[in-house]
Design a protein around this motif. Sequence first.
Motif, PDB file in Angstrom:
ATOM      1  N   ALA A   1       9.873   2.249  -6.083  1.00  0.00           N
ATOM      2  CA  ALA A   1      10.238   1.131  -4.647  1.00  0.00           C
ATOM      3  C   ALA A   1       9.761  -0.034  -5.532  1.00  0.00           C
ATOM      4  O   ALA A   1      10.952  -0.953  -5.235  1.00  0.00           O
ATOM      5  N   LYS A   2       9.070  -0.206  -5.623  1.00  0.00           N
ATOM      6  CA  LYS A   2       8.935  -2.245  -6.030  1.00  0.00           C
ATOM      7  C   LYS A   2       9.831  -2.537  -7.097  1.00  0.00           C
ATOM      8  O   LYS A   2       9.770  -3.649  -7.041  1.00  0.00           O
ATOM      9  N   ALA A   3       9.795  -2.032  -7.412  1.00  0.00           N
ATOM     10  CA  ALA A   3      10.511  -2.567  -9.046  1.00  0.00           C
ATOM     11  C   ALA A   3      12.245  -2.377  -8.387  1.00  0.00           C
ATOM     12  O   ALA A   3      12.822  -2.673  -8.797  1.00  0.00           O
ATOM     13  N   GLY A   4      12.885  -1.408  -7.642  1.00  0.00           N
ATOM     14  CA  GLY A   4      13.660  -1.349  -7.721  1.00  0.00           C
ATOM     15  C   GLY A   4      15.058  -2.232  -7.063  1.00  0.00           C
ATOM     16  O   GLY A   4      14.016  -3.432  -6.504  1.00  0.00           O
TER      17      GLY A   4
ATOM     18  N   LEU B   1      -1.486  13.460  -7.158  1.00  0.00           N
ATOM     19  CA  LEU B   1      -1.251  11.421  -7.010  1.00  0.00           C
ATOM     20  C   LEU B   1      -0.585  10.631  -8.187  1.00  0.00           C
ATOM     21  O   LEU B   1       0.326  10.094  -7.100  1.00  0.00           O
ATOM     22  N   PRO B   2      -0.513  11.766  -8.999  1.00  0.00           N
ATOM     23  CA  PRO B   2       1.330  10.647  -9.586  1.00  0.00           C
ATOM     24  C   PRO B   2       2.460  10.539  -9.098  1.00  0.00           C
ATOM     25  O   PRO B   2       2.831   9.797  -9.338  1.00  0.00           O
ATOM     26  N   LYS B   3       2.428  11.675  -8.636  1.00  0.00           N
ATOM     27  CA  LYS B   3       4.046  11.507  -8.581  1.00  0.00           C
ATOM     28  C   LYS B   3       4.421  10.681  -7.274  1.00  0.00           C
ATOM     29  O   LYS B   3       5.357  10.325  -7.008  1.00  0.00           O
ATOM     30  N   TRP B   4       3.536  10.588  -6.581  1.00  0.00           N
ATOM     31  CA  TRP B   4       3.106   9.805  -5.125  1.00  0.00           C
ATOM     32  C   TRP B   4       3.464   8.122  -6.042  1.00  0.00           C
ATOM     33  O   TRP B   4       3.936   7.449  -6.112  1.00  0.00           O
ATOM     34  N   THR B   5       2.488   7.632  -7.627  1.00  0.00           N
ATOM     35  CA  THR B   5       2.063   6.550  -7.911  1.00  0.00           C
ATOM     36  C   THR B   5       3.812   6.331  -8.594  1.00  0.00           C
ATOM     37  O   THR B   5       4.013   5.317  -8.659  1.00  0.00           O
ATOM     38  N   LYS B   6       4.174   7.202  -9.111  1.00  0.00           N
ATOM     39  CA  LYS B   6       5.889   7.401  -9.894  1.00  0.00           C
ATOM     40  C   LYS B   6       6.572   6.587  -8.787  1.00  0.00           C
ATOM     41  O   LYS B   6       7.807   5.438  -9.386  1.00  0.00           O
ATOM     42  N   ALA B   7       6.773   7.463  -7.340  1.00  0.00           N
ATOM     43  CA  ALA B   7       7.520   7.192  -6.348  1.00  0.00           C
ATOM     44  C   ALA B   7       7.360   5.546  -6.314  1.00  0.00           C
ATOM     45  O   ALA B   7       8.031   4.818  -5.675  1.00  0.00           O
ATOM     46  N   TRP B   8       5.947   5.033  -6.237  1.00  0.00           N
ATOM     47  CA  TRP B   8       5.450   4.016  -5.917  1.00  0.00           C
ATOM     48  C   TRP B   8       5.845   2.504  -6.220  1.00  0.00           C
ATOM     49  O   TRP B   8       6.866   1.545  -6.204  1.00  0.00           O
TER      50      TRP B   8
ATOM     51  N   ASP C   1       0.473  -1.143   0.376  1.00  0.00           N
ATOM     52  CA  ASP C   1       0.009   0.042   0.160  1.00  0.00           C
ATOM     53  C   ASP C   1       0.996   0.976   0.246  1.00  0.00           C
ATOM     54  O   ASP C   1       1.379   1.085   1.131  1.00  0.00           O
ATOM     55  N   MET C   2       0.531   1.978  -1.072  1.00  0.00           N
ATOM     56  CA  MET C   2       1.716   3.212  -1.492  1.00  0.00           C
ATOM     57  C   MET C   2       1.829   4.090  -0.504  1.00  0.00           C
ATOM     58  O   MET C   2       2.630   4.975   0.175  1.00  0.00           O
ATOM     59  N   ARG C   3       0.242   4.612   0.594  1.00  0.00           N
ATOM     60  CA  ARG C   3       0.406   6.154   1.417  1.00  0.00           C
ATOM     61  C   ARG C   3       0.753   4.783   2.747  1.00  0.00           C
ATOM     62  O   ARG C   3       1.607   5.688   3.261  1.00  0.00           O
ATOM     63  N   GLU C   4       0.628   3.896   2.835  1.00  0.00           N
ATOM     64  CA  GLU C   4       1.335   3.551   4.425  1.00  0.00           C
ATOM     65  C   GLU C   4       2.822   3.466   4.276  1.00  0.00           C
ATOM     66  O   GLU C   4       2.919   3.602   5.094  1.00  0.00           O
ATOM     67  N   THR C   5       3.190   2.185   2.925  1.00  0.00           N
ATOM     68  CA  THR C   5       4.391   2.554   3.162  1.00  0.00           C
ATOM     69  C   THR C   5       5.456   3.258   2.935  1.00  0.00           C
ATOM     70  O   THR C   5       5.923   3.511   3.406  1.00  0.00           O
ATOM     71  N   LEU C   6       5.913   3.715   1.650  1.00  0.00           N
ATOM     72  CA  LEU C   6       5.879   5.500   1.991  1.00  0.00           C
ATOM     73  C   LEU C   6       5.748   6.420   2.702  1.00  0.00           C
ATOM     74  O   LEU C   6       6.220   7.428   2.943  1.00  0.00           O
ATOM     75  N   GLY C   7       5.034   6.133   3.455  1.00  0.00           N
ATOM     76  CA  GLY C   7       4.040   7.011   4.518  1.00  0.00           C
ATOM     77  C   GLY C   7       4.729   6.813   5.352  1.00  0.00           C
ATOM     78  O   GLY C   7       5.122   7.683   6.005  1.00  0.00           O
ATOM     79  N   ALA C   8       5.165   6.256   5.811  1.00  0.00           N
ATOM     80  CA  ALA C   8       6.150   5.126   7.015  1.00  0.00           C
ATOM     81  C   ALA C   8       7.368   6.246   6.708  1.00  0.00           C
ATOM     82  O   ALA C   8       8.197   5.915   8.049  1.00  0.00           O
ATOM     83  N   ALA C   9       8.153   5.818   5.740  1.00  0.00           N
ATOM     84  CA  ALA C   9       9.303   6.160   4.814  1.00  0.00           C
ATOM     85  C   ALA C   9       9.531   7.745   4.944  1.00  0.00           C
ATOM     86  O   ALA C   9      10.648   8.570   5.305  1.00  0.00           O
ATOM     87  N   LEU C  10       8.229   8.320   4.484  1.00  0.00           N
ATOM     88  CA  LEU C  10       8.452   9.941   4.965  1.00  0.00           C
ATOM     89  C   LEU C  10       8.778  10.755   6.379  1.00  0.00           C
ATOM     90  O   LEU C  10       9.316  11.613   7.351  1.00  0.00           O
TER      91      LEU C  10
ATOM     92  N   GLU D   1      11.395  15.001  -0.943  1.00  0.00           N
ATOM     93  CA  GLU D   1      11.496  14.220  -0.248  1.00  0.00           C
ATOM     94  C   GLU D   1      10.210  13.215  -1.120  1.00  0.00           C
ATOM     95  O   GLU D   1      10.928  11.293   0.486  1.00  0.00           O
ATOM     96  N   LEU D   2       9.671  12.891  -1.350  1.00  0.00           N
ATOM     97  CA  LEU D   2       9.423  11.029  -2.371  1.00  0.00           C
ATOM     98  C   LEU D   2      10.107  10.927  -2.884  1.00  0.00           C
ATOM     99  O   LEU D   2      10.153   9.685  -2.148  1.00  0.00           O
ATOM    100  N   GLY D   3      11.115  11.327  -3.151  1.00  0.00           N
ATOM    101  CA  GLY D   3      12.357  10.370  -3.858  1.00  0.00           C
ATOM    102  C   GLY D   3      13.255  10.114  -3.149  1.00  0.00           C
ATOM    103  O   GLY D   3      13.535   8.705  -2.938  1.00  0.00           O
ATOM    104  N   GLN D   4      13.431  10.555  -1.539  1.00  0.00           N
ATOM    105  CA  GLN D   4      13.853   9.911  -0.177  1.00  0.00           C
ATOM    106  C   GLN D   4      13.542   9.122   0.455  1.00  0.00           C
ATOM    107  O   GLN D   4      13.473   7.823   0.445  1.00  0.00           O
TER     108      GLN D   4
END
Length: 350
Positions: free
Chosen positions: A347-350, A337-344, A171-180, A194-197
């Motif tokens: 992250a999943k592909a990295g 939202l597209p900024k988050w989708t791109k970061a997510w 879940d991108m909002r939860e997992t990226l949110g925790a990282a943020l 910040e999203l990149g970090q």
Amino acid sequence: MTTRRRFLLSSTSTLALASCEREDEGQPELPKELRVFIWADYIKPELVKRFETEHNCKVVIDTFDSNEAMYAKLKAGATGYDIAVPSSYMVKLMHQQMMLNDIVPGMAPNLRHISGDIANKVYDKLFKVSVPYAVGCTVIAYRKDKIKEPEASWMLFDRADLNPKTTLLNDMRETLGAALRTQGFSINSRDEVELGQARDLVIRWKKNTAKFDNEAYKAGIDSGEFSAVMGYSGDLFQVVAENPQVGILLPKEGVVISCDEFVILKEAPNPFLAHEFINFMLEPNVSAENMEHIGYRCPNKEAMNIVSPSFLSNPVIKIPDEVMNRSEIIEDLGDDLPKWTKAWDAAKAG
């Protein structure tokens, strides 16, 4: 069958209640089926059976594992659902896209039991199109027999010695949110740097992770397959209640808080019965019983006076002030939202 009530509806109400008038006026019986689209393991089955008996109907429950999956299914044309249970930020989007029916207060008098502290945090503060159902947060569960005195921090997932015995939420909002939050940023950040970090930190965590998962983590932490998992507080409350080898950590950086809400969908076949169901779930005794089962706090002030002391002692029910002050509720991202989708995706592909 519950005695029917007369309700004075304004001419501007969006409800199509033609099939829901009193039987003695020659109208049809109450609908025999109510379809509910909800998170898995999120309502006590015995209460559903009780509602079915009291209202001479059948409740059909379908489940989803993320707000985005629920939204995508409905937008793709899924029909027949009366009630859905999205999080507050998704309620906003669905309302803006005219996917929701009005809540008629007179048809849900138990709205009066909803506590003010929750009402002040959700998108729809006046309950015009949604009704708060349950409040939870994202936490860490760990195996006490595998990790001794772990730090209450999201950086637990950075530990190479746990590889590959951890899971992160899919879940991108939860997992990226925790990282943020770990890096001191808002869980609702729109800043691409910040999203990149956050993306890069999730990629680091991923090295120690068996998988991104929204369901199997419960059985996995219970059985010892996983040493630590990121998960929803209510799910993990249920595991801890049955397994003393599992503990819960409230990360010091703050947690992602969500409020899931009942909504009646715009094309709901049975809006009258949908109101009856929502009102039933807001009965204090019903709400208290449901809380004890699902492990989430329901924002019902009367019900909170009924639940057991052991339920109230759980840290995920009453989050300590020092953690709460660093925590946030998920907000709708709108055009960002597209900024988050791109970061997510990265992250999943990295």
